[in-house]
Design an enzyme around this catalytic site. Structure first.
Site, mmCIF file in Angstrom:
data_model
loop_
_atom_site.group_PDB
_atom_site.id
_atom_site.type_symbol
_atom_site.label_atom_id
_atom_site.label_comp_id
_atom_site.label_asym_id
_atom_site.label_seq_id
_atom_site.Cartn_x
_atom_site.Cartn_y
_atom_site.Cartn_z
ATOM 1 C CD GLU A 40 -26.066 36.944 46.131
ATOM 2 O OE1 GLU A 40 -26.477 37.677 45.078
ATOM 3 O OE2 GLU A 40 -25.212 35.998 46.130
ATOM 4 C CG ASP A 75 -23.553 31.823 43.725
ATOM 5 O OD1 ASP A 75 -23.795 31.666 42.291
ATOM 6 O OD2 ASP A 75 -23.357 32.824 44.284
ATOM 7 C CD GLU A 85 -19.504 35.339 39.844
ATOM 8 O OE1 GLU A 85 -20.520 35.075 39.446
ATOM 9 O OE2 GLU A 85 -19.713 35.924 41.182
HETATM 10 C C1 BDP Z 1 -23.382 35.403 42.353
HETATM 11 C C2 BDP Z 1 -22.587 36.466 41.859
HETATM 12 C C3 BDP Z 1 -23.529 37.757 41.751
HETATM 13 C C4 BDP Z 1 -24.826 37.604 41.352
HETATM 14 C C5 BDP Z 1 -25.377 36.428 41.796
HETATM 15 C C6 BDP Z 1 -26.716 36.104 41.251
HETATM 16 O O1 BDP Z 1 -21.521 36.937 42.553
HETATM 17 O O2 BDP Z 1 -22.848 38.836 41.119
HETATM 18 O O3 BDP Z 1 -25.572 38.829 41.575
HETATM 19 O O4 BDP Z 1 -24.634 35.392 41.590
HETATM 20 O O5 BDP Z 1 -26.711 35.162 40.665
HETATM 21 O O6 BDP Z 1 -22.685 34.270 41.920
HETATM 22 O O7 BDP Z 1 -27.786 36.599 41.660
#
Ligand code: BDP
Length: 795
Positions: free
Chosen positions: A309, A388, A416
């Site tokens: 990401e 995720d 979340e």
């Molecule tokens: C996602 C979240 C994000 C996190 C990412 C993670 O939306 O905020 O940074 O996972 O775990 O689900 O790195």
């Protein structure tokens, strides 16, 4: 036990209104460690407990253990224990196995105890009958004290005691995703308890209280900052501040850890590279880590999110995650620190329109070939599912794909994807499904919990990691019932063989007391059991081929894939019949209607506890559950309408798209208000709402045309975070309700996230009555409305 109202009145008189609020806030800060007075019948069970608590040794952690024992028994039984150093009478004795052994030679646990394990036993010390709490480590003694107090709080017998407990995995950590500016990524309970405006908070009281909650569950470490790490966290100037947090954790035996950015040697240091194999980079990490340990000798280690990401990672230099992990791990190793390297690595720029691109494959494809290449103090931290933290995922095949590497499972306590802590969603039920899942590695029984605990391949370390994200809110997670998830994570990390129901019952008893009706109702509310992509080897992305053969074959065929994962693994027509006999599309409609019904039922169940739980807590939870019930309807309608439009197949029960009691705002007679399109359309009833485009009051009116009677009116409106509109409701010019839309929902536009509901009960209506809604806009929130619904009252 009913609420002692006379007492409450007295307390109000003595303390004033704010006093009660403070009391309530403090009770919620203590969470499951309230140590509330036991009822006299239960208290009498503990009358014969010794009158003093003796600690053998003199360390901060042991002193904490002694203090906690005194505090707990005082609160629950009223008995003030003497604090002692030597055994001169019957006593509760706390000490490590070594010291106990010196005081009572010959006393040895029936089975060998590992580091965090503890033994609770009634036995003689220097000729006196004592109650002993012991462990190979001081931290283990503290765990034992909390376990003992939990028994008392739940009214369990404690004498005689013979109990040996051993944690399942060596490492049990929580991660916080706090930013240095005081915000929390995916946090729903106010600002950070650690940081404020770029620095560590001056007052760390809450951080200390948090460590107490964590250690009571046997949590060993806490990572305090966002995995999307700000490099500044390990800047030399910041380390003394980190040391202050370690100082408040230390008496509770919780180790401090931080997330680090892999590019730190370049962004923070003055190097022109962060290539893990560059000797200057190796040296940078070594010096940095040495300095951290100089200031924080019991530092736990690091968490790394890299090549994910948008985070920088070893791929920039053609290096592997093992190259990156080992360089940092080698710096930590001499100090006993560990490195959690997250398997959440994927390319977020893939073209998802291409059905052969499969993000689910990424972790296994990247990490499986590296098995055996990681140092002994590296743990690969893998989210429970391959994507995720989604509400419905199979377990990650990577758990079965690492035989020569330590691994850990990452669970998301912060809600979340499961209701943003606005909704009641008890997660241990879902976690248990994953932990108990037998991956059949090499054809053997290999449940995920055993793989991640390192039991299957005899690894040195195994880990459970929970992303908690508590905040400054008095009840830590915002939703009082969400604390069951933090508690549940800790309990499962300690012992994943506990059932979700046991955990729910324990937490409810500790939090609300032992009124059987309360325990039964809340336990039942918590412990509720909670389209496709082709991921097969034969025709799809081949993801299921990453599982051991027995599991691959199970998922490869449409016939043997369990219903709830069918759409994860297969692309099927909407009319495909599930094993339940229903078509896929009808299942989607029915399950969403059932979900909304269940949410409405939570409200009914909670209401039955009105006089049995503290009044403020009652209203706080009620408000959340009512919101959840309304939001479940928003979600139900959005999903069902979207699928109705996409599939063109109507609901066999005629509910979807059909709301006989609903009056769309855009169909009312409007003054000042104008109709607006809500985007995406499925986020509002009929795809439209109304907004007040002028500065002064707007009006929407309807004429009641049903039978005379008492009705309940639901006003569905949008409550954005960028304004506080006012609403007033009139029936034939008589005002019946008014409110301000001042909730802090995560949205700045009318849509699914801001959609909420006001319920007005007991409205007497006659045909011809004019119902008028007045909206007064504020700032960027234009008093937006979606619809109203009128239901004949059942009372
Ligand atoms: C996602 C979240 C994000 C996190 C990412 C993670 O939306 O905020 O940074 O996972 O775990 O689900 O790195």
């Amino acid at each position: 036990m009913t609420r002692p109202q006379h007492l409450e009145i007295l307390v109000v008189l003595l303390l004033g209104g704010w006093g009660l609020e403070t009391l309530h806030a403090e009770a919620s800060r203590d969470a499951w460690l309230r140590y509330a007075p036991l009822e006299s019948a239960v208290r009498s069970k503990y009358e014969s407990l010794p009158a003093s608590v003796v600690v053998l040794g003199n360390s901060a952690v042991l002193r904490t253990a002694q203090g906690e024992m005194i505090r707990g028994l005082k609160g629950m039984t009223g008995k003030a224990l003497d604090a002692g150093r030597g055994v001169r009478e019957r006593a509760i004795v706390l000490g490590t196995l070594a010291t106990i052994h010196a005081a009572a030679p010959g006393l040895a646990p029936p089975n060998p105890l590992g580091a965090g394990g503890f033994w609770l036993i009634t036995a003689q010390v220097r000729g006196f009958d004592c109650l002993i709490v012991t462990s190979p480590t001081e931290r283990g003694v503290l765990y034992g004290v909390f376990a003992f107090l939990s028994k008392v709080a739940r009214g369990e017998p404690v004498s005689p005691l013979h109990e040996l407990q051993q944690p399942y995995a060596a490492l049990r950590w929580v991660d916080q995703w706090d930013n240095l500016n005081g915000t929390i990524e995916r946090g729903y309970a106010g600002p950070s308890i650690f940081f404020e405006k770029g620095s560590v908070r001056p007052d760390l009281t809450r951080a200390g209280e948090y460590a107490r909650l964590l250690v009571s569950l046997g949590i060993t470490g806490c990572t305090i900052n966002n995995v999307n790490a700000d490099p500044r966290i390990v800047d030399d100037s910041f380390l003394p501040q980190l040391a202050r947090i370690a100082d408040v954790f230390r008496p509770w035996g919780v180790q401090l850890a931080v997330s680090v950015d892999l590019a730190s040697p370049k962004t923070l240091g003055s190097l022109d590279s962060f290539d893990p194999l560059d000797p200057r980079v190796v040296e940078w990490w070594r010096t940095k880590v040495d300095e951290i340990y100089r200031q924080i000798p019991d530092f736990g280690g690091f968490v790394v999110k890299a090549d994910s990401e948008g985070r920088s990672g070893p791929s920039s230099y053609g290096r592997t995650p093992a190259d990156a992990a080992n360089v940092i791990a080698r710096a930590l190793q001499p100090h006993g620190g560990v490195l959690f390297y997250r398997a959440f690595v994927y390319d977020h720029h893939l073209d998802w329109q291409n059905p052969k691109n499969d993000r689910a494959r990424a972790a296994y494809d990247i990490f499986h070939p590296l098995d055996g290449k990681f140092d002994a103090n590296v743990i690969i931290q893998t989210k429970y599912g391959p994507i995720d933290f989604q509400a419905r995922e199979p377990v990650s095949p990577l758990f079965g794909g690492l035989e020569k590497t330590n691994e850990g499972i990452e669970l998301q306590i912060t809600q979340e994807y499961t209701g943003q802590q606005r909704h009641l969603c008890f997660l241990p039920t879902m976690w248990k499904q994953g932990l108990d899942f037998d991956l059949r590695v090499n054809g053997d029984r290999t449940p995920v919990k055993d793989l991640v605990a390192g039991k299957v391949f005899h690894r040195i370390a195994g880990a459970f990691v929970g992303v908690a994200n508590v905040g400054m809110n008095p009840n830590w997670l915002g939703h009082p019932l969400a604390m069951a998830n933090l508690y549940g994570f800790g309990r499962l990390a300690w012992n994943p063989n506990l059932s979700a129901e046991t955990i729910a019952r324990e937490w409810t008893g500790l939090t609300f007391g032992n009124d059987p009706v309360v325990v039964k109702t809340i336990t039942a509310m918590l412990d509720h059991q909670g389209i496709g992509m082709d991921r097969t080897v034969a025709t799809g992305t081949g993801y299921d081929g990453q599982y051991p053969p027995a599991i691959r074959d199970l998922y490869e065929s449409v016939q043997t894939t369990p219903d709830e994962l069918l759409l994860f693994f297969h692309h099927v027509p909407y009319t495909y019949r599930l094993r339940s006999g229903k078509t896929v599309i009808q299942h989607i409609y029915d399950s969403h209607y059932e979900g909304a019904e269940q949410a409405a039922d939570f409200v009914r169940q909670w209401k039955s506890l009105e006089l049995r739980v503290p009044a403020e807590l009652y209203s706080e939870v009620l408000a959340r559950l009512e919101y959840q019930a309304g939001h479940a309807i928003v979600w139900r309608d959005a999903i069902c309408n979207w699928f109705l439009r996409t599939s063109g197949i109507p609901d066999a029960q005629g509910r979807v798209g059909n709301h006989p009691h609903r009056i769309e705002a855009e169909a009312m007679s409007l003054k000042g208000y104008t109709a607006m399109d809500v985007i995406p359309w499925e986020n509002a009833s009929g795809g439209k709402g109304i907004e007040c485009v002028q500065a002064s009051t707007c009006k929407a009116t309807l004429v009641f045309d049903r039978a005379a009677g008492t009705y309940e009116m639901d006003v569905q409106y949008f409550d954005q975070s960028n304004g506080e509109s006012k609403f007033r409701i009139f029936v034939s010019n008589r005002q019946v309700d008014e409110w301000v839309a001042s909730d802090r929902l995560p949205a700045t536009k009318p849509g699914g996230d801001s959609s909420t509901r006001r319920r007005i009960p007991g409205l007497a209506l006659r045909p011809g009555d004019e119902i008028r809604i007045e909206g007064i806009p504020d700032s960027e929130e234009r008093a937006p409305l979606d619809y109203v619904e009128l239901h004949a009252s059942t009372e």
